[in-house]
Design an enzyme around this catalytic site. Sequence first.
Site, PDB file in Angstrom:
ATOM      1  N   HIS A 161      -5.606  -1.080  -4.273  1.00 62.63           N
ATOM      2  CA  HIS A 161      -5.582  -0.101  -3.353  1.00 62.63           C
ATOM      3  C   HIS A 161      -7.333   0.418  -4.697  1.00 62.63           C
ATOM      4  O   HIS A 161      -6.674   1.352  -5.564  1.00 62.63           O
ATOM      5  CB  HIS A 161      -4.710   0.193  -3.278  1.00 62.63           C
ATOM      6  CG  HIS A 161      -3.586  -0.318  -2.158  1.00 62.63           C
ATOM      7  ND1 HIS A 161      -2.574  -1.080  -2.555  1.00 62.63           N
ATOM      8  CD2 HIS A 161      -3.762  -0.684  -0.835  1.00 62.63           C
ATOM      9  CE1 HIS A 161      -2.223  -2.637  -1.981  1.00 62.63           C
ATOM     10  NE2 HIS A 161      -2.899  -1.436  -0.506  1.00 62.63           N
TER      11      HIS A 161
ATOM     12  N   HIS B  50      -8.387  -1.641   0.312  1.00 65.18           N
ATOM     13  CA  HIS B  50      -7.155  -2.430   0.636  1.00 65.18           C
ATOM     14  C   HIS B  50      -8.069  -3.644   0.000  1.00 65.18           C
ATOM     15  O   HIS B  50      -9.193  -4.367   0.564  1.00 65.18           O
ATOM     16  CB  HIS B  50      -6.532  -3.214   1.314  1.00 65.18           C
ATOM     17  CG  HIS B  50      -5.674  -1.924   1.885  1.00 65.18           C
ATOM     18  ND1 HIS B  50      -4.508  -1.379   1.935  1.00 65.18           N
ATOM     19  CD2 HIS B  50      -6.231  -0.376   2.527  1.00 65.18           C
ATOM     20  CE1 HIS B  50      -3.717  -0.205   2.367  1.00 65.18           C
ATOM     21  NE2 HIS B  50      -5.332   0.502   3.111  1.00 65.18           N
TER      22      HIS B  50
ATOM     23  N   CYS C  14       1.029  -1.006  -0.188  1.00 64.42           N
ATOM     24  CA  CYS C  14       0.118  -0.029   0.201  1.00 64.42           C
ATOM     25  C   CYS C  14       0.834   1.106  -0.143  1.00 64.42           C
ATOM     26  O   CYS C  14       0.561   2.177  -0.851  1.00 64.42           O
ATOM     27  CB  CYS C  14      -1.085   0.031   0.960  1.00 64.42           C
ATOM     28  SG  CYS C  14      -0.790  -1.059   2.392  1.00 64.42           S
TER      29      CYS C  14
ATOM     30  N   LYS D 225     -12.166  -4.959   8.315  1.00 58.45           N
ATOM     31  CA  LYS D 225     -11.938  -5.614   7.104  1.00 58.45           C
ATOM     32  C   LYS D 225     -13.487  -6.525   7.419  1.00 58.45           C
ATOM     33  O   LYS D 225     -13.970  -7.343   8.049  1.00 58.45           O
ATOM     34  CB  LYS D 225     -11.297  -6.626   7.632  1.00 58.45           C
ATOM     35  CG  LYS D 225      -8.974  -6.509   8.032  1.00 58.45           C
ATOM     36  CD  LYS D 225      -8.044  -7.428   8.136  1.00 58.45           C
ATOM     37  CE  LYS D 225      -8.127  -8.145   9.567  1.00 58.45           C
ATOM     38  NZ  LYS D 225      -7.132  -9.386   9.392  1.00 58.45           N
TER      39      LYS D 225
ATOM     40  N   GLN E 176       0.571 -11.208  -2.920  1.00 58.58           N
ATOM     41  CA  GLN E 176      -0.807 -10.864  -2.535  1.00 58.58           C
ATOM     42  C   GLN E 176      -1.361 -10.158  -4.317  1.00 58.58           C
ATOM     43  O   GLN E 176      -0.284  -9.922  -4.694  1.00 58.58           O
ATOM     44  CB  GLN E 176      -0.439  -9.630  -1.510  1.00 58.58           C
ATOM     45  CG  GLN E 176      -0.010 -10.286  -0.444  1.00 58.58           C
ATOM     46  CD  GLN E 176      -0.180  -8.736   0.554  1.00 58.58           C
ATOM     47  OE1 GLN E 176       0.236  -7.980  -0.281  1.00 58.58           O
ATOM     48  NE2 GLN E 176      -0.943  -8.737   2.099  1.00 58.58           N
TER      49      GLN E 176
ATOM     50  N   ARG F 102       7.100 -10.700   5.168  1.00 56.12           N
ATOM     51  CA  ARG F 102       7.291 -10.518   7.256  1.00 56.12           C
ATOM     52  C   ARG F 102       7.969 -12.065   8.029  1.00 56.12           C
ATOM     53  O   ARG F 102       7.726 -12.301   7.367  1.00 56.12           O
ATOM     54  CB  ARG F 102       5.407 -11.252   7.054  1.00 56.12           C
ATOM     55  CG  ARG F 102       4.810  -9.836   5.762  1.00 56.12           C
ATOM     56  CD  ARG F 102       3.391 -10.296   6.282  1.00 56.12           C
ATOM     57  NE  ARG F 102       2.772  -8.983   5.419  1.00 56.12           N
ATOM     58  CZ  ARG F 102       1.388  -8.177   5.121  1.00 56.12           C
ATOM     59  NH1 ARG F 102       0.382  -9.194   6.105  1.00 56.12           N
ATOM     60  NH2 ARG F 102       0.805  -7.761   4.210  1.00 56.12           N
TER      61      ARG F 102
ATOM     62  N   ASP G 160      -2.852  -8.492  -5.256  1.00 58.28           N
ATOM     63  CA  ASP G 160      -3.131  -7.421  -3.985  1.00 58.28           C
ATOM     64  C   ASP G 160      -3.451  -5.447  -4.905  1.00 58.28           C
ATOM     65  O   ASP G 160      -3.268  -5.622  -6.240  1.00 58.28           O
ATOM     66  CB  ASP G 160      -1.579  -6.465  -3.521  1.00 58.28           C
ATOM     67  CG  ASP G 160      -2.108  -5.479  -2.261  1.00 58.28           C
ATOM     68  OD1 ASP G 160      -3.250  -4.779  -1.503  1.00 58.28           O
ATOM     69  OD2 ASP G 160      -1.159  -5.103  -1.334  1.00 58.28           O
TER      70      ASP G 160
END
Length: 645
Positions: A388, A518, A337, A472, A384, A366, A386
């Site tokens: 945004h 997200h 992000c 979330k 991910q 991570r 991912d």
Amino acid sequence: MIDITLPDGSVRQYEQGVTSFEVAQSISEGLARNVLAAKVNDTVWDLSRPINENARVQLLTWNDDLGKNAFWHSSAHLLAEALEELYPGVKFGIGPPVENGFYYDVDLGERTFSQEDFAKVEQKMLELARNKNEFKRREVSKAEAIEYFTQKGDEYKLDLIKDLADGTISFYEQGKFVDLCRGPHIPNTSHIKAAKIMNVAGAYWRGDEKNKQLTRIYGVTFPKQKELTEHLQRLEEAKKRDHRKLGKELELFAFSEKVGMGLPLWLPKGTLLRERLEQFMRKAQMRAGYQPVVTPHIGSKELYVTSGHYEKYGADSFQPIKTPNEGEEFFLKPMNCPHHCEIYKTRPRSYKELPVRLAEFGTVYRYEQSGELHGLTRVRGFTQDDAHIFCRPDQVKEEFIKVIDLVLYVFQALGFEDYTAQISLRDPENKKKYIGGDEAWEKAETAIIEAAEEKGLRTVTELGEAAFYGPKLDFMVKDALGRKWQLGTIQVDYQLPERFQLEYIGADNQRHRPVMIHRAPFGSLERFVAVLIEHCGGNFPLWLSPDQFAILPISEKYQDFAQEVYERLQQHDIRGFVDNRDEKIGRKIRDAEVQKVPYMLIVGEKEQENGAVSVRKHGEGDLGAMSVEEYISFFQGKVAEVLNK
RNA sequence: GCCGACGUAGCUCAGGGGUAGAGUGCUUCCUUGGUAAGGAAGAGGUCGUGGGUUCAAUUCCCAUCGUUGGCUCCA
């Protein structure tokens, strides 16, 4: 007389003080034999408890979840009784029912408890069960409760009693064993006919790692021996689907000590599968108005100081990479992000171009605690799917719903039907854990709840499960062993736009702050593939299968023809291999079946003459011969059936 | 990170104070076989790593790394 209303709506009259057991008896003898507990109005009661006023009563048996709960809860007491007989002086923590059985946390002192002790405990449990001891409820005063456990020397029970209000405390007694317990319990121990200790594990007292670690003994019991046998068989089946096992057998992925724990290596077949998933998602996202972007794997410390992640996770993540001369610090990116925020900021944005949807298959790193790593479901480096979404406040709900649609489309295409949507909200008791003001949080939480409602999702709400920057909506599925995993996630975020000072120019020619969403429908490719493997037991949908066909020549005389067929299939992007080994056809078929190849194409003299292949479907058998052209359109039809639904 | 268990051939596993074994896979040869395992021979292991005890350790002890069941954690 009082009125008892049964679940079917019928009302029966009984003397005041009637017990649920007597109600069951009055209905049928069989029911009286099988009933375990009763739901009286909205609470589950012991069968022997008198009912003194009009009530709704639902009689619970083994077939009700609540009945099972009572059964397993009582079994936990039975386990405790057995342990107390076998190991005098053992102290008890808590012993609740769980999804597949029950456990009891115990302090065995210096004693150890391992596999070899299981059978002894199981036998003792069954021996005690045969005594047909009643579970007797007794209300006690707080002082009385404290005295009992002080005398017994069980500090854990005393710790529990400390938090209970006087007048609400009850004991349950069966045989020689007395436990602090709210209940309810089944009438007596004789219902428990089969018992199995499943495993032992450490567990901190009250789940706090600062407390002493107790021994958690997991067990499961059944009213019939046959059910235990079936339960164990189901577990065996589940083990066969374990993605770690199948991943090795099907050569999808591997780990290497030398590379490092939690860092998966994708083998060629696994990569193919993964790339097909990516392709599928790219296409879906393109249609939904996303724009692909690419960002580096590291970012400067400043980036994460701005985002707030440094403060929150800096010390508990991989430590920075330093440049030799300038002394700068870079972090492996733990999420995408912040990078995407910087892309948003590359030029001024107009309200007219919102929402801006930036998508990236971003690989992140991570530092997960070593004890947490688990196959592909919990790793230290993962990708991910991912994206945004930067939008105006008035677009949040609409965008959120669109994302839900995308997630549902993905789940549908991959055959995931059994999932729940978890709404993760802030812990109202501990707002310090989160960044941002109440107003933004409330707006975000409302948007999520409304969107989920509008889509009619089956939801559960969890307080305290939100991300530190926003609430979330997570899509949860279970793996082969019944463990729950989060796949897709959607998060509303008012904080990062603030921290990164994101803006757009509104119709009023003033600067405004966008809202960020997200989202990752797969979550992580790694975890998604893991769950997918277990979901289909390694029998992937045709369009995803790494090897879609295997050409099996009857003998080496037909290898040239096999090669010809292979090349024609390749031209149509159908992927597979030719098995040219010097083996008999039976052997080649067996190996292809074991490798779960969807189609086996057998070629011999007949096929060569006719330009045909004999098609055998995995798990089903011979489908007969067809020309190569026919097979290609047959194959393409099968793929389209699924993808164009 | 914490507690418990485990670590022997590419894989699945047996064994056990006197430097190792099966099945499968792999290589070679024979076999050219029509819908779930054809036959034979051969190659493969400093028994996770480092210490200690012992005349002797892969086996016993300690540490360490990794895997695993849980607990805690999860941007």
